[in-house]
Write a protein that holds these residues in place. Structure first.
Motif, short mmCIF file in Angstrom:
data_model
loop_
_atom_site.label_atom_id
_atom_site.label_comp_id
_atom_site.label_asym_id
_atom_site.label_seq_id
_atom_site.Cartn_x
_atom_site.Cartn_y
_atom_site.Cartn_z
N GLU A 87 86.59 59.82 40.40
CA GLU A 87 85.46 59.56 41.30
C GLU A 87 85.13 60.80 42.14
OE1 GLU A 87 84.50 55.55 43.33
OE2 GLU A 87 85.68 56.65 44.81
N ILE A 88 86.18 61.44 42.66
CA ILE A 88 85.95 62.65 43.46
C ILE A 88 85.40 63.78 42.59
CG2 ILE A 88 87.11 64.48 44.78
CD1 ILE A 88 86.77 62.09 46.50
N MET A 94 81.82 63.14 42.12
CA MET A 94 81.09 63.39 43.36
C MET A 94 80.93 64.90 43.60
SD MET A 94 79.46 61.45 45.30
CE MET A 94 80.03 59.89 44.62
N THR A 96 77.30 66.60 43.92
CA THR A 96 76.88 67.22 45.17
C THR A 96 76.65 68.73 44.98
OG1 THR A 96 79.20 67.37 45.85
CG2 THR A 96 77.94 65.50 46.66
N ILE A 118 83.01 70.21 54.18
CA ILE A 118 82.81 68.83 54.63
C ILE A 118 83.59 67.84 53.75
CG2 ILE A 118 81.08 66.98 54.87
CD1 ILE A 118 79.01 69.13 55.56
N LEU A 119 83.60 68.11 52.43
CA LEU A 119 84.22 67.15 51.51
C LEU A 119 85.75 67.24 51.47
CD1 LEU A 119 81.86 67.33 48.37
CD2 LEU A 119 81.90 65.58 50.15
N ALA A 147 88.40 64.81 52.88
CA ALA A 147 88.49 63.51 52.22
C ALA A 147 89.38 63.58 50.97
CB ALA A 147 87.10 63.02 51.83
N VAL A 171 79.51 55.59 48.10
CA VAL A 171 80.74 56.39 48.00
C VAL A 171 80.53 57.75 48.67
CG1 VAL A 171 82.27 57.63 46.39
CG2 VAL A 171 81.62 55.26 45.91
N LEU A 172 79.41 58.38 48.36
CA LEU A 172 79.09 59.69 48.95
C LEU A 172 79.08 59.61 50.48
CD1 LEU A 172 77.95 62.65 48.71
CD2 LEU A 172 75.70 61.59 48.91
N ILE A 178 82.37 59.28 52.17
CA ILE A 178 83.11 60.54 52.21
C ILE A 178 82.56 61.46 53.30
CG2 ILE A 178 83.66 62.65 50.91
CD1 ILE A 178 83.66 60.96 48.37
N LEU A 179 81.23 61.50 53.43
CA LEU A 179 80.61 62.45 54.36
C LEU A 179 80.67 62.00 55.83
CD1 LEU A 179 77.36 63.54 52.44
CD2 LEU A 179 79.50 64.79 52.63
#
Lengths: 225, 225
Positions: free
Chosen positions: A145-146, A149, A153, A180-181, A184, B176-177, B180-181
């Protein structure tokens, strides 16, 4: 051997010429005649390496997933960050990379040739799994999932920033995104040890000739890298 | 009044027909004849509302920045989240919204008409400033930078996920995004009070008819909403 090297170089020249035109005007409106003119090779050479325009498209997409220039790091997460930072530095400078992205977001080319996104997601998922087994990644993180993402992004930053007035400093934008990510993803002890900056992207890029020379030497003596 | 309402409705029908075709095949390859056929209106009506194909493109882009359906919330950050969640639910269902994004990522249309991204960034920056003045946002946050990052990443999630095998559940991906943000934006006391989920996106969408009816009533008695 010299002949083989020449063939590899010719193939590369053709592919780069094709990528440059795909990048400027899209795959659809590019003609073989233009690629010939830009590459300055014979028709015979072009058709030997790429029997059709579609083969040129596939060649560009195949070259788009690359970890070239990224050296092994103590932290696997740093390697992942380096891959994304270096790509941000290279993409605006290398038509081969930006043409692949251009084709991925164009509906027609995408339907015909697919995209490199699944390969990118697979690559990052593998690194994240490795990083998790070393205790670098928070336990609740779903690696696939990450990874997905991150690819989404990263791509969004490129696509949107390019379209904004004032243009885009992609390495800076990607560094901000990753800063920023990352909290997480990384464990609190690992987080402060990871370097994420546009300066690091530039440094990785400047280091590429040295990396290439070392890779070539390692290959010559039969080492894998 | 009835005549004015009819004109507004006709304009909307034409715009939606144009958006649907732009969305399927892109702005460039769409013809006015196709829009006429799809909209089932007279040539006179179409040219009255939209003298050229470019006016249709501008009409679609103008409709793409919308906070319709979002109700005032105790937390400004919740309103911002609601805008992005609702858009994720609406975009795959409304050709008007997905056509605007399609035109923004197409180089040719983008050069001609620009994109709605600067307007989105401005809108979100304003909400973030408001939220910051109420103590909802971490003090070091640069509102314009975060707004830009939100627009970039939201767009990337749509563009990439749509191109991945298996398609895309956009509200889920966007939730989900945002999950996380958000910790990089909201203060620790506000963070747990914000709801970010695909279920909330669906709920907001289901609430739209009621929201529309209330807005129409408020407008009729001269209230702003």
């Amino acid at each position: 051997m010299a002949q083989q090297e020449r063939a590899i170089r010719t193939r590369r020249v053709i592919l780069e010429a094709a990528a440059a035109i795909f990048d400027e005007r899209g795959y659809e409106s590019t003609t073989i005649a233009e690629v010939l003119e830009r590459a300055e090779v014979t028709k015979g050479a072009l058709y030997f390496h790429f029997p059709s325009k579609g083969d040129l498209a596939r060649g560009v997409l195949d070259a788009a997933v690359t970890t070239d220039g990224v050296r092994p790091q103590a932290l696997k997460l740093q390697e992942m960050i380096d891959i994304m930072l270096l790509l941000a530095y290279r993409l605006p400078r290398e038509p081969m990379l930006s043409a692949a992205l251009r084709m991925a977001i164009d509906l027609q080319s995408r339907r015909q040739f697919g995209t490199a996104w699944p390969d990118w997601i697979e690559l990052l998922t593998g690194i994240l799994r490795d990083a998790k087994s070393r205790g670098e990644v928070l336990p609740h993180v779903d690696e696939a999932e990450i990874a997905r993402m991150l690819v989404c992004t990263w791509t969004g930053v490129r696509v949107v920033s390019e379209g904004l007035p004032g243009g885009c400093d992609l390495p800076r934008e990607v560094a901000v995104l990753l800063q920023i990510l990352l909290p997480a993803v990384a464990t609190p002890t690992v987080l402060p040890r990871i370097e994420v900056s546009a300066a690091r992207a530039a440094h990785l890029y400047d280091d590429m000739p040295a990396w290439r020379a070392e890779s070539a030497r390692a290959e010559a003596v039969g080492l894998t890298h």
